[in-house]
Design an enzyme around this catalytic site. Sequence first.
Site, short mmCIF file in Angstrom:
data_model
loop_
_atom_site.label_atom_id
_atom_site.label_comp_id
_atom_site.label_asym_id
_atom_site.label_seq_id
_atom_site.Cartn_x
_atom_site.Cartn_y
_atom_site.Cartn_z
N GLY A 21 0.79 -1.22 0.00
CA GLY A 21 0.00 0.00 0.00
C GLY A 21 0.82 1.28 0.00
O GLY A 21 0.30 2.35 0.29
N ASP A 42 9.77 2.84 -8.58
CA ASP A 42 9.60 1.91 -9.71
C ASP A 42 9.94 2.54 -11.05
O ASP A 42 10.18 1.82 -12.03
CB ASP A 42 8.16 1.39 -9.75
CG ASP A 42 7.88 0.36 -8.66
OD1 ASP A 42 8.81 -0.03 -7.95
OD2 ASP A 42 6.70 -0.04 -8.53
N ARG A 146 -1.52 -9.24 -8.83
CA ARG A 146 -0.89 -8.18 -9.61
C ARG A 146 -0.33 -8.73 -10.92
O ARG A 146 0.09 -9.88 -11.00
CB ARG A 146 0.26 -7.56 -8.80
CG ARG A 146 -0.16 -6.80 -7.55
CD ARG A 146 -0.53 -5.37 -7.87
NE ARG A 146 -0.73 -4.60 -6.65
CZ ARG A 146 0.22 -3.89 -6.05
NH1 ARG A 146 1.44 -3.86 -6.54
NH2 ARG A 146 -0.05 -3.20 -4.95
N TYR A 148 2.71 -7.99 -13.56
CA TYR A 148 3.98 -7.29 -13.69
C TYR A 148 4.53 -7.43 -15.11
O TYR A 148 4.21 -8.38 -15.82
CB TYR A 148 5.00 -7.84 -12.69
CG TYR A 148 4.65 -7.52 -11.25
CD1 TYR A 148 5.09 -6.36 -10.66
CD2 TYR A 148 3.86 -8.39 -10.50
CE1 TYR A 148 4.77 -6.06 -9.34
CE2 TYR A 148 3.52 -8.10 -9.19
CZ TYR A 148 3.98 -6.92 -8.62
OH TYR A 148 3.64 -6.64 -7.32
#
Length: 205
Positions: A21, A42, A146, A148
């Site tokens: 989070g 990122d 998720r 990626y």
Amino acid sequence: MAKYNKDEWIVIGISGVTCGGKTTLANRLKDVLRPVYVFHQDKYFYSDDSPHHVKCEGMDHNNYDILSALDMQAMYDDVIETMSGRDKSHGSCVSRDTGKLEVDGKKCLIVEGFTVMNYKPILELCNLRYYVVLEYGECSSRRSLRVYDPPDVPGYFERCVWPEYITYRAEIEQDKRVKLLDGTQPDNYETLLADLKTLGVKEIC
């Protein structure tokens, strides 16, 4: 090196476990603080074919969960440039909107990312330092939802993501300036706001 006055800034570092989070916290703060600049770690991954990358042991897959997978010098330089008056952030709000919050007339800068607090030059810039933690099962469950690019290969979480997190977390836990946050708790945002209030938060009228 660019010149800046650190006394004009409140720098907030939000680091920690994948899927904890961190970005959500950073963006919530960006929505209420003025003026504010946000950096996402990122954005600084080296390209997939970069010689900076190392392979996960026994796997034909780059280890993206170590500091050397990112150009941290470039991130630091962009932060310093921004603090010197040349905005290199990934998002900023500088208008003094009614109902937003300011911190004692200073400018706020938020850096977030899974190992951003493990990079000492950025750690030392921060006035407030946070590290989000999760237990293995919760983290694995969230990670599985998720997508990626490149995608996780089978075994990557167990053999790279989680072990690297444990290593970096152990390093962070030696620094008493860093506050640990439970990533399953809904009140982490309120915790950050409460800490900011100790620095002189007030509403813009």
